[in-house]
Enzyme design. Structure first.
Site, mmCIF file in Angstrom:
data_model
loop_
_atom_site.group_PDB
_atom_site.id
_atom_site.type_symbol
_atom_site.label_atom_id
_atom_site.label_comp_id
_atom_site.label_asym_id
_atom_site.label_seq_id
_atom_site.Cartn_x
_atom_site.Cartn_y
_atom_site.Cartn_z
ATOM 1 N N VAL A 170 -7.239 14.355 11.257
ATOM 2 C CA VAL A 170 -6.276 14.676 10.605
ATOM 3 C C VAL A 170 -5.278 13.642 10.246
ATOM 4 O O VAL A 170 -4.702 12.966 11.127
ATOM 5 C CB VAL A 170 -5.622 16.017 11.227
ATOM 6 N N SER A 171 -4.806 13.586 9.190
ATOM 7 C CA SER A 171 -3.966 12.383 8.645
ATOM 8 C C SER A 171 -2.409 12.908 8.869
ATOM 9 O O SER A 171 -2.087 14.110 8.541
ATOM 10 C CB SER A 171 -4.163 12.119 7.019
ATOM 11 N N ASP A 172 -1.565 12.014 9.162
ATOM 12 C CA ASP A 172 -0.206 11.971 8.904
ATOM 13 C C ASP A 172 0.440 12.569 7.724
ATOM 14 O O ASP A 172 1.469 13.455 7.705
ATOM 15 C CB ASP A 172 0.431 10.819 9.444
ATOM 16 N N ILE A 185 -1.316 3.437 9.524
ATOM 17 C CA ILE A 185 -2.231 3.952 10.121
ATOM 18 C C ILE A 185 -1.410 5.223 10.678
ATOM 19 O O ILE A 185 -0.574 5.305 11.577
ATOM 20 C CB ILE A 185 -2.339 2.850 11.521
ATOM 21 N N GLY A 186 -2.088 6.320 10.335
ATOM 22 C CA GLY A 186 -1.626 7.633 10.531
ATOM 23 C C GLY A 186 -1.247 8.044 12.017
ATOM 24 O O GLY A 186 -0.395 8.607 12.321
ATOM 25 N N THR A 196 3.500 5.675 4.931
ATOM 26 C CA THR A 196 2.034 5.123 4.736
ATOM 27 C C THR A 196 1.719 4.001 6.014
ATOM 28 O O THR A 196 2.647 3.806 6.445
ATOM 29 C CB THR A 196 1.805 4.678 3.455
ATOM 30 N N THR A 220 -2.650 4.992 0.235
ATOM 31 C CA THR A 220 -2.296 6.223 0.370
ATOM 32 C C THR A 220 -0.861 6.265 -0.710
ATOM 33 O O THR A 220 -0.204 5.156 -0.985
ATOM 34 C CB THR A 220 -1.444 6.854 1.679
HETATM 35 N N1 ASP Z 1 -1.487 7.409 6.439
HETATM 36 C C1 ASP Z 1 -2.840 7.639 5.999
HETATM 37 C C2 ASP Z 1 -3.584 8.057 6.993
HETATM 38 O O1 ASP Z 1 -3.751 7.581 8.153
HETATM 39 C C3 ASP Z 1 -3.293 6.313 5.486
HETATM 40 C C4 ASP Z 1 -2.393 5.529 4.635
HETATM 41 O O2 ASP Z 1 -1.161 5.559 4.625
HETATM 42 O O3 ASP Z 1 -3.006 4.652 3.792
HETATM 43 O O4 ASP Z 1 -4.264 9.087 6.960
#
Ligand code: ASP
Length: 320
Positions: free
Chosen positions: A209-211, A231-232, A229, A180
């Site tokens: 849904v992503s963070d 794990i959302g 960035t 990300t």
């Molecule tokens: N945070 C992002 C998600 O979970 C992924 C990432 O940061 O690479 O969608």
């Protein structure tokens, strides 16, 4: 142009487990520095923080190495759905798109929504908006991401996330992290802004849904700005970006706010990272994961976080 405030800039291309070959590190460094240089020169020429953030996000979205825009990872059904958000700290205004397909730069839709009464749109609404704005249809798929997905399908989708950067050698050893992207800027007028854009975790269930298009992953006030960035779900559970920003807004130093927030995230066994700036020009980054791919410009020099010891949790470049 006479600078009122020395601009500051920090960008990221994701967090995760350590980069594989050295070739990977050097290529990522080159890509990040080229973008830092271009965006920082805009800030020196008088661009606002939001303008700089949008430009930085566009450039990172266009770099196929990172998991946003071109080079986005595929979801479990083999489709690309991207999410992006922009927060203008001075206006205190958040906007974003969730799970949009077939556009080149999701951050541009987030920018348009800054001045709309409806500021966060999901898949169907984002597609309608793209059509209304006559955004050309674009296929963000790259060969490497396709191969990564095919490999994952053979392995029955046992990886929790896609690779941190799209590198040929990572296709064989996937689940190396994420990619990300995010940009945080302080402009010469003293305004802060943050932007984040992603293809998601990779291999996720449709509709997840992503963070990255939530305040949890991207938040700014006039006092501090943060892009996350990792794990959302972990970022959402920590409510990471607003937690850091509110701590600074309430008087804590950026360094302490980062240290506290990352100590909590560590204790809760989260897998995440963040970049941050405050209104006085302090630059910070933090991670519980092995690496965060960040690069910055502090007005004097450019630096990065690519080869720090994996156990370093928080770094802060304070102004003198
Ligand atoms: N945070 C992002 C998600 O979970 C992924 C990432 O940061 O690479 O969608």
């Amino acid at each position: 142009m006479k600078l009122q405030v020395q601009p500051k800039l920090i960008i990221h291309g994701g967090a995760g487990s350590s980069l594989h070959g050295k070739g990977g590190v050097e290529a990522v460094r080159r890509a990040l520095y080229a973008i830092v240089e271009e965006v920082y020169s805009l800030l020196l020429a008088g661009a606002t923080a939001s303008e700089a953030v949008v430009r930085g996000c566009q450039l990172l979205e266009d770099e196929p190495r990172f998991n946003a825009g071109t080079g986005s990872v595929l979801q479990s059904d083999g489709q690309i759905r991207m999410s992006a958000s922009l927060m203008d700290g001075t206006l205190g205004r958040f906007s974003g798109v969730i799970n949009v397909s077939r556009v080149k730069n999701p951050i541009e839709l987030a920018l348009f929504l800054q001045s709309s009464p409806d500021r966060v749109l999901s898949d169907y609404g984002s597609a309608e908006l793209a059509r209304e704005l006559q955004v050309p249809s674009y296929n963000a798929l790259t060969e490497l991401r396709l191969q990564e997905w095919i490999q994952e399908r053979q392995d029955n989708f046992k990886s929790t996330m896609a690779g941190v950067v799209a590198e040929p050698e990572l296709v064989e050893t996937s689940n190396a992290g994420r990619g990300t992207i995010g940009v945080v800027a302080l402009d010469t007028y003293g305004n802060l802004a943050s932007g984040t854009s992603t293809g998601g975790k990779g291999f996720e269930r449709i509709g997840r849904v992503s963070d990255s298009a939530m305040p949890a992953g991207n938040y700014a006030t006039q006092y501090a700005a943060v892009s996350c960035t990792g794990i959302g779900e972990d970022i959402i559970d920590e409510c990471l970006a607003p937690k850091i920003v509110v701590r600074v807004t309430d008087g804590m130093s950026l360094k302490e706010a980062m240290q506290r927030s990352f100590a909590e995230a560590h204790k809760n066994e989260r897998d995440l990272g963040a970049i941050a700036l405050d209104a006085s020009g302090n630059i910070a980054w933090g991670k519980t994961s092995e690496v965060i791919l960040a690069a910055y410009h502090n007005g004097e020099y450019m630096g990065d976080t690519l080869e720090l010891p994996t156990d370093t949790e928080v770094g802060c470049i304070s102004i003198g």
